[in-house]
Design a protein around this motif. Structure first.
Motif, mmCIF file in Angstrom:
data_model
loop_
_atom_site.group_PDB
_atom_site.id
_atom_site.type_symbol
_atom_site.label_atom_id
_atom_site.label_comp_id
_atom_site.label_asym_id
_atom_site.label_seq_id
_atom_site.Cartn_x
_atom_site.Cartn_y
_atom_site.Cartn_z
ATOM 1 N N ILE A 123 0.835 -1.208 0.000
ATOM 2 C CA ILE A 123 0.000 0.000 0.000
ATOM 3 C C ILE A 123 0.865 1.251 0.000
ATOM 4 C CG2 ILE A 123 -1.647 1.338 1.350
ATOM 5 C CD1 ILE A 123 -2.843 -1.310 2.292
ATOM 6 N N LEU A 124 1.899 1.258 0.854
ATOM 7 C CA LEU A 124 2.765 2.435 0.947
ATOM 8 C C LEU A 124 3.613 2.600 -0.309
ATOM 9 C CD1 LEU A 124 3.967 2.097 4.658
ATOM 10 C CD2 LEU A 124 2.156 3.570 3.756
ATOM 11 N N GLY A 125 3.882 1.478 -0.991
ATOM 12 C CA GLY A 125 4.764 1.518 -2.148
ATOM 13 C C GLY A 125 4.088 1.880 -3.445
ATOM 14 N N MET A 126 2.746 1.876 -3.460
ATOM 15 C CA MET A 126 2.057 2.188 -4.713
ATOM 16 C C MET A 126 2.340 3.634 -5.110
ATOM 17 S SD MET A 126 0.632 -0.651 -5.581
ATOM 18 C CE MET A 126 -0.516 -0.219 -6.864
ATOM 19 N N GLY A 127 1.778 4.570 -4.360
ATOM 20 C CA GLY A 127 2.100 5.981 -4.493
ATOM 21 C C GLY A 127 2.052 6.552 -5.892
ATOM 22 N N GLN A 128 1.185 5.999 -6.743
ATOM 23 C CA GLN A 128 1.144 6.474 -8.127
ATOM 24 C C GLN A 128 -0.010 7.413 -8.399
ATOM 25 O OE1 GLN A 128 2.250 3.331 -11.137
ATOM 26 N NE2 GLN A 128 1.644 2.033 -9.449
ATOM 27 N N ASP A 129 -0.893 7.589 -7.433
ATOM 28 C CA ASP A 129 -2.112 8.337 -7.718
ATOM 29 C C ASP A 129 -2.293 9.421 -6.670
ATOM 30 O OD1 ASP A 129 -5.082 8.926 -8.098
ATOM 31 O OD2 ASP A 129 -4.697 7.421 -9.637
ATOM 32 N N ASN A 130 -2.814 10.554 -7.099
ATOM 33 C CA ASN A 130 -3.060 11.634 -6.155
ATOM 34 C C ASN A 130 -4.132 11.273 -5.155
ATOM 35 O OD1 ASN A 130 -1.163 13.296 -7.419
ATOM 36 N ND2 ASN A 130 -2.678 14.064 -8.907
ATOM 37 N N ASP A 131 -5.029 10.383 -5.516
ATOM 38 C CA ASP A 131 -6.089 9.938 -4.627
ATOM 39 C C ASP A 131 -5.488 8.976 -3.605
ATOM 40 O OD1 ASP A 131 -8.269 8.815 -3.367
ATOM 41 O OD2 ASP A 131 -9.509 8.821 -5.170
ATOM 42 N N LYS A 132 -5.500 9.374 -2.328
ATOM 43 C CA LYS A 132 -4.840 8.562 -1.311
ATOM 44 C C LYS A 132 -5.486 7.204 -1.146
ATOM 45 C CE LYS A 132 -7.584 10.663 2.433
ATOM 46 N NZ LYS A 132 -7.512 11.405 3.704
ATOM 47 N N TRP A 133 -6.759 7.074 -1.523
ATOM 48 C CA TRP A 133 -7.448 5.799 -1.386
ATOM 49 C C TRP A 133 -7.177 4.878 -2.575
ATOM 50 C CZ3 TRP A 133 -11.631 9.742 -0.548
ATOM 51 C CH2 TRP A 133 -11.718 10.095 0.800
ATOM 52 N N PHE A 134 -6.864 5.442 -3.709
ATOM 53 C CA PHE A 134 -6.762 4.635 -4.912
ATOM 54 C C PHE A 134 -5.611 3.635 -4.822
ATOM 55 C CE2 PHE A 134 -6.713 3.569 -9.380
ATOM 56 C CZ PHE A 134 -8.039 3.704 -9.737
ATOM 57 N N ASP A 135 -4.604 3.919 -4.000
ATOM 58 C CA ASP A 135 -3.505 2.979 -3.824
ATOM 59 C C ASP A 135 -4.007 1.631 -3.321
ATOM 60 O OD1 ASP A 135 -1.888 5.032 -4.574
ATOM 61 O OD2 ASP A 135 -1.185 5.507 -2.552
ATOM 62 N N ILE A 136 -4.959 1.675 -2.393
ATOM 63 C CA ILE A 136 -5.509 0.432 -1.858
ATOM 64 C C ILE A 136 -6.314 -0.284 -2.928
ATOM 65 C CG2 ILE A 136 -7.098 -0.534 -0.141
ATOM 66 C CD1 ILE A 136 -6.286 1.748 1.708
ATOM 67 N N PHE A 137 -7.089 0.473 -3.704
ATOM 68 C CA PHE A 137 -7.871 -0.139 -4.773
ATOM 69 C C PHE A 137 -6.949 -0.819 -5.787
ATOM 70 C CE2 PHE A 137 -10.787 3.724 -4.027
ATOM 71 C CZ PHE A 137 -11.280 3.155 -2.875
ATOM 72 N N ALA A 138 -5.869 -0.106 -6.175
ATOM 73 C CA ALA A 138 -4.940 -0.653 -7.169
ATOM 74 C C ALA A 138 -4.221 -1.883 -6.625
ATOM 75 C CB ALA A 138 -3.937 0.425 -7.578
ATOM 76 N N LEU A 139 -3.846 -1.852 -5.358
ATOM 77 C CA LEU A 139 -3.168 -3.006 -4.770
ATOM 78 C C LEU A 139 -4.094 -4.211 -4.700
ATOM 79 C CD1 LEU A 139 -0.583 -4.075 -3.455
ATOM 80 C CD2 LEU A 139 -1.527 -3.406 -1.238
ATOM 81 N N SER A 140 -5.375 -3.980 -4.463
ATOM 82 C CA SER A 140 -6.330 -5.083 -4.414
ATOM 83 C C SER A 140 -6.386 -5.810 -5.752
ATOM 84 C CB SER A 140 -7.727 -4.567 -4.051
ATOM 85 O OG SER A 140 -7.737 -4.017 -2.757
ATOM 86 N N TYR A 141 -6.287 -5.052 -6.843
ATOM 87 C CA TYR A 141 -6.232 -5.685 -8.165
ATOM 88 C C TYR A 141 -4.898 -6.368 -8.384
ATOM 89 C CZ TYR A 141 -5.358 -6.174 -13.127
ATOM 90 O OH TYR A 141 -5.004 -6.677 -14.348
ATOM 91 N N LYS A 142 -3.808 -5.687 -8.050
ATOM 92 C CA LYS A 142 -2.478 -6.227 -8.287
ATOM 93 C C LYS A 142 -2.255 -7.524 -7.511
ATOM 94 C CE LYS A 142 2.305 -5.599 -7.346
ATOM 95 N NZ LYS A 142 2.215 -7.010 -7.056
ATOM 96 N N ASP A 143 -2.876 -7.630 -6.340
ATOM 97 C CA ASP A 143 -2.683 -8.794 -5.487
ATOM 98 C C ASP A 143 -3.445 -10.031 -5.974
ATOM 99 O OD1 ASP A 143 -1.722 -10.061 -3.047
ATOM 100 O OD2 ASP A 143 -3.790 -9.975 -2.363
ATOM 101 N N LEU A 144 -4.314 -9.850 -6.972
ATOM 102 C CA LEU A 144 -5.060 -10.998 -7.481
ATOM 103 C C LEU A 144 -4.123 -11.994 -8.156
ATOM 104 C CD1 LEU A 144 -8.161 -9.283 -9.145
ATOM 105 C CD2 LEU A 144 -8.194 -10.745 -7.125
ATOM 106 N N PRO A 145 -4.395 -13.290 -8.032
ATOM 107 C CA PRO A 145 -3.644 -14.271 -8.836
ATOM 108 C C PRO A 145 -3.864 -13.987 -10.316
ATOM 109 C CG PRO A 145 -4.991 -15.357 -7.145
ATOM 110 C CD PRO A 145 -5.403 -13.923 -7.162
ATOM 111 N N LEU A 146 -2.916 -14.390 -11.137
ATOM 112 C CA LEU A 146 -3.016 -14.104 -12.567
ATOM 113 C C LEU A 146 -4.302 -14.635 -13.176
ATOM 114 C CD1 LEU A 146 0.619 -14.692 -13.869
ATOM 115 C CD2 LEU A 146 -0.654 -12.546 -13.887
#
Length: 892
Positions: A381-404
């Motif tokens: 979560i702390l390493g995402m840091g790609q979006d100005n929206d502070k919540w979007f990091d969690i949303f993006a990580l939730s997708y990234k954490d999915l199995p392929l």
């Protein structure tokens, strides 16, 4: 197909083709065999590259480009195999094993295509070194999934800290003295506006004559929204065809109604809706709206209507967080977490900022994981840091954490319009048609799809909207923030493109999937004249394109542009879904030439649809879904010989030909071969011979629609025969007669003529318009029946003496005119109705008394009696005190 899935499938397919008889026998084809063996090896290596790239937590432009190149490579290799090998096999067959000119030409073209792939593989291997420096030594631990069969939070999502707010808003809605006609719930995306509106709506709707819920979203179709309202408030079907807006206004003018307008973005949408909703009626009316934009709420309801929903405070956030990661949400024990884990949890909660959606997704990342994995989640979560929206990091990580294997399944939600309610059955069939899910010797592909869907739900990435009676998922929905995430991630890898009225992507993109959302496809085709790469297209409320049109300059008829430029050119189509449009015969013919097609759905088509016999060309078709073609459809007999089909869903008004004399079996011999069929729904006697059922030994769901008395008898005889038509049958519904036929004048079915006792896996039975004096004896019904629904059966003898002996029965619905007696007695001896949990009595015209004896139905938790207006008065009840708190008696 997902890149990883494609690579695996290609490697397997190449290995199979390498030892194909045409390769072995043709000595001149040794080069083809070498190419195939190379593909088999290299696709496995490329797959490992993809896994390494996906494991990197922070995606740089280099990594994103690398992943995109692998996706494009996988699609192109798949195209080469699918393009040339059918030609090789066909020409080999035509020349009886001789190496003809066409055969060798296809072989050379294949090898030439592989040469280009070899160069791209070399480039990908070199590019891999460019991102290895970005790879981190640790990655998120694989999540332990908890496949769920039921979802207690489906109707009321897990929300905390809003009970007082719900009560306040409820009083505001119901206060007749103050009468606030509009309640506007305003707040940021993901703060819980919809969850709050749902709680208020469910708590007040019984106080109104009718109720409706619509989702408006950013690009609304106002006409369809009004039709949704009309359907929910009970506008008669014949009044939906012409002047339905006027008919809707007149109906609502006589009713007390509450309507939720969820996720409205613009005042123009309200202006389009309000002229059809009476605002100066003497009857009470109530609008509940949710919006991110306060000005919209002010415009609709004024200052007094506004309620601003704020993010949760830290303590409430903490309650929701631990409730969602607990194995048992009803028994939360925070002491099981060490101080170190609690500290990590606090940092994650701080990142969530009180946003309920972010908290749910963070909990989905942590639930079922080991202690060491919590650090990885926080680091991610702390390493995402790609979006100005502070919540979007969690949303993006939730997708990234999915199995392929789950990523393409999740991305598919972005294909649908925002706020779309999606049937789980549809979604799983789309995944299967794409190749995202595959069966095995142990599990059917549909069972794998259920598992994948449950994994996404367990991670809180999607929400359950409606449940089936058996507790499984009926419809799901994705939050609009996550919908945007799907589109964003899909754009990164060219997974799909959304076409709206605005041209919103570059013309050089290699588009494989497109969705048409309420727009004209013409601008897309003008930018993309070459459409041969398209594999899937889903059309939702398209404008023009399919139907024949008049050219205003030449004043002459011409075929729809899509027919000419899209279907004729795109022979790679795998999926085609068209909703709310008109389909001329020329388009139906073109569809039947899409030989790679695996999924076809035509829904809410304006006018009858005729499928030609050429549909037999679709040798790969798995799903044929025509159930929502309400204007009628003509289906040729050849569909019964399409042995690869797994799901056939037909509408009630379905015929074999436009000509009455061309009935089943009169003009041609029908070869029936559907050994893989899982679902056969909407079956009628004009299309089907009853004894064909004996050949459906893989069938799990059967829906029979019998327009004639004779065929009704035949089908019941076959189902009641000594051996079941399918040992796998789980769901059966028998709807015997058409709605407009005088059912009361038809002969009654003898109770001993229906015998379903040999269907050991049959758990759901629906008998509708199957007139009978009494039910069959309990030993003639399925032994493991859990759900029974009766409607228009006109039973004269009390059914409860029979039904009490069904040891597995959990849900019993006695609906419209199912029973004609004045008294309904539910026995209460030990062993009667041992598992019954839900009892619904609705629309019984002569019922005067409902009795439940003292010990009867020990597990009953949901008891509802519904009387329709115009029927006799509400029946009296004699029930045990323990049932007083659960019984609901109402008029609908």
């Amino acid at each position: 197909m997902a890149a990883e899935t494609i690579l695996t499938a290609i490697g397997k397919k190449a290995g199979e083709l390498a030892v194909n008889q045409i390769i072995i026998d043709g000595s001149r084809l040794c080069r083809v065999r070498e190419d195939l063996e190379w593909i088999e090896i290299e696709m496995g290596r490329i797959q490992s590259y993809l896994q390494d790239a996906e494991a990197i937590q922070l995606k740089t432009a280099v990594v994103s480009n690398f992943i995109r190149e692998i996706w494009n490579l996988a699609y192109d290799v798949e195209d080469i195999i699918h393009t040339y090998f059918p030609k090789l096999i066909s020409s080999w067959s035509q020349w009886n094993g001789l190496l003809g000119f066409r055969h060798m030409k296809s072989a050379r073209a294949f090898s030439k295509g592989v040469e280009g792939i070899r160069k791209r593989v070399e480039d990908i291997t070199k590019a891999r070194k460019d991102f290895e420096a970005d790879a981190r030594s640790t990655s998120l631990e694989a999540v332990t999934t908890y496949p769920r069969q039921t979802f207690p939070h489906a109707d009321e999502p897990y929300v905390v800290g809003i009970n007082t707010i719900v009560e306040d808003l409820k009083q505001k809605v119901l206060d007749k003295d103050l009468h606030h006609p509009v309640v506007s719930i305003i707040g940021t995306a993901g703060v819980g506006k919809t969850a709050l509106a749902r709680k208020v709506y469910n708590s007040v709707r019984q106080h109104f004559d009718c109720a409706a819920w619509i989702c408006v979203s950013e690009r609304p179709n106002e006409q369809q929204l009004l039709r949704d309202i009309a359907g929910q408030v009970g506008l008669e079907e014949n009044k939906m065809e012409q002047n339905f807006e006027t008919n809707l206004f007149e109906l609502l003018s006589t009713k007390r109604y509450v309507i939720v307008i969820d996720d409205i973005w613009r005042t123009t949408a309200w202006d389009a809706l309000k002229i059809h909703l009476p605002t100066n009626s003497e009857n009470e009316r109530q609008i509940i709206l949710t919006s991110r934009i306060e000005d919209v709420g002010l415009y609709v309801g004024g200052t007094k209507s506004i309620f601003k929903l704020q993010p949760l405070d830290l303590e409430t956030s903490r309650q929701l967080f631990y409730k969602m990661i607990a194995d048992d949400p009803q028994n939360i024990n925070e002491t099981q977490y060490s101080p170190q884990l609690k500290n990590i949890g606090e940092q994650i909660l701080e990142k969530c900022g009180g946003l309920p959606l972010a908290i749910l997704l963070a909990a989905g990342l942590l639930r079922g994981r080991s202690d060491s994995a919590w650090k990885g989640v926080l680091e991610g979560i702390l390493g995402m840091g790609q979006d100005n929206d502070k919540w979007f990091d969690i949303f993006a990580l939730s997708y990234k954490d999915l199995p392929l294997y789950l990523k393409p399944c999740f991305l598919y939600f972005g294909f649908f319009p925002e706020d779309r309610e999606i049937e789980a059955f549809d979604l799983i069939n789309l995944w299967a048609a794409e190749g995202f899910i595959r069966g095995s010797e142990v599990r059917e592909v549909e069972e794998v799809g259920d598992d994948y869907l449950n994994q996404l739900i367990a991670r809180n990435l999607i929400q359950v909207n409606q449940m089936k009676l058996d507790g499984t998922v009926f419809t799901v929905q994705i939050h609009d923030i996550l919908h945007s995430l799907c589109i964003r991630e899909a754009n990164e890898i060219n997974f799909f493109k959304i076409h709206t009225d605005a041209v919103n992507w570059h013309s050089t993109c290699k588009v494989r999937r497109i969705a048409i959302h309420n727009s004209d496809i013409g601008p897309y085709l003008s930018l993309h004249p070459q459409t041969s790469r398209i594999h899937a297209m889903l059309c939702f409320f398209p404008k023009f394109g399919w139907e024949e049109m008049i050219d205003p300059k030449k004043n002459e008829k011409r075929e729809g542009r899509v027919t000419k430029n899209l279907l004729q050119d795109s022979k790679s189509f795998r999926l085609l879904r068209i909703e709310n449009d008109y389909i001329p015969l020329s388009v139906s013919t073109e569809i039947c030439n899409l030989r790679q097609l695996t999924y076809l759905k035509l829904a809410n088509i304006s006018g009858p649809v005729e499928l030609p016999s050429a549909i037999s060309n679709l040798k790969s078709l798995l799903t044929l879904d025509l159930r929502e073609s309400w204007w009628g459809i003509y289906v040729p007999n050849v569909i019964w010989s399409m042995k690869q089909l797994r799901h056939i869903l037909l509408p009630p008004d379905c015929r074999t030909s436009k000509y009455r004399w061309d009935s089943l079996g009169k003009l041609q011999r029908v070869e029936f071969s559907l050994t893989n069929l899982q679902t056969l729904s909407g079956l009628s006697g004009e299309l089907f011979k009853a004894d064909w059922l004996y050949k459906l030994n893989s069938l799990r769901t059967l829906g029979v629609y019998n327009p004639t008395k004779t065929w009704s008898k035949d089908i019941i005889e076959v189902l009641s025969d000594g051996a079941p038509v399918s040992h796998k049958l789980e769901k059966l519904w028998l709807h015997t007669y058409k709605d407009k036929q005088p059912i009361l004048k038809l002969p009654k079915l003898k109770s001993n003529s229906l015998n379903l006792s040999r269907y050991e896996n049959l758990c759901s039975l629906d008998l509708n318009r199957l007139k009978m004096t009494e039910l069959p004896q309990h030993d003639k019904l399925p032994p493991n029946l859990t759900i029974l629904t009766l409607a228009f059966t006109y039973i004269e003898k009390g059914p409860m003496e029979t039904l009490k002996k069904l040891q597995k029965l959990k849900i019993l619905q006695l609906l419209m005119c199912s029973y004609e007696g004045k008294e309904l007695v539910c026995p209460g001896e030990h062993g009667d109705f041992p598992e019954l949990e839900v009892l619904r009595i609705e629309g019984l015209p002569y019922i005067e008394m409902v009795v439940v004896e003292e010990e009867g139905m020990p597990r009953l938790r949901d008891f509802k009696i519904i009387k329709y207006p115009g029927y006799s008065k509400m029946p009296e009840t004699r029930i045990p005190d323990r049932l007083r708190n659960i019984i609901v008696m109402t008029t609908e």
